[in-house]
Design an enzyme around this catalytic site. Structure first.
Site, PDB file in Angstrom:
ATOM      1  CB  CYS A  37     -25.718  -9.632  15.351  1.00  0.00           C
ATOM      2  SG  CYS A  37     -26.075  -7.946  15.897  1.00  0.00           S
ATOM      3  CG  ASP A  72     -25.653 -11.218  11.029  1.00  0.00           C
ATOM      4  OD1 ASP A  72     -26.889 -11.108  10.907  1.00  0.00           O
ATOM      5  OD2 ASP A  72     -24.989 -10.519  11.803  1.00  0.00           O
TER       6      ASP A  72
END
Length: 163
Positions: free
Chosen positions: A53, A60
């Protein structure tokens, strides 16, 4: 014939593979499409994709699906793996990642058609499934690109997000 076939491929079989620590499209390599007279689809399923992120730095995770109709050049799979690995410590939003991958692969191969779907795993209770595609203007895939853009929504509604 064999030497021409593997010309430009340096990573496959290389025991000293180096993994980029940040986004690196320069690791991508191609080889010649042996069937340029036939349209066919190549699919890569990448179930261990990781990026960060850009705001929080948290990881992620996603399964990426890359589908393309080759033109003259094709992407070599180990080089693609190393390229995708280079996102591991790179911060970008999910939507950006899919578009960057499409852009890099278009620049690399100039395929007839390409699409990238990111099936990002939930974080904070929300899953994000960006989809980006591109059709080469010389091969008549523009309508398919438009149809695929919205057809993927009905795939998700059917619970078939992996298509």
């Amino acid at each position: 014939m064999r030497e021409k076939e593997i010309e430009g491929i340096t990573l496959l079989g290389n025991q000293g593979t180096k993994y980029a620590t940040d986004y690196d499209p320069s690791v991508l390599e191609t080889f010649e499409n042996k069937h340029p007279d036939r349209d066919y689809m190549v699919t890569f399923r990448c179930p261990e994709f990781t990026t960060l992120c850009p705001i929080t730095g948290q990881p992620d995770f996603a399964t990426l699906y890359i589908n393309y109709v080759p033109n003259v050049r094709m992407v070599e799979s180990k080089a693609l793996k190393l390229y995708l690995f280079s996102f591991r410590n790179h911060g970008d939003f999910h939507e950006d990642v899919c578009n960057i991958i499409v852009n890099d692969l278009v620049k690399l191969m100039e395929p007839k058609y390409i699409e990238v779907r990111g099936m990002f795993y939930p974080r904070g209770g929300i899953s994000i499934y960006p989809f980006a595609n591109w059709a080469h203007p010389d091969f008549g895939y523009q309508e398919i690109a438009r149809e695929r853009m919205f057809a993927q929504l009905s795939d998700l509604d059917k619970g078939d997000g992996a298509r």
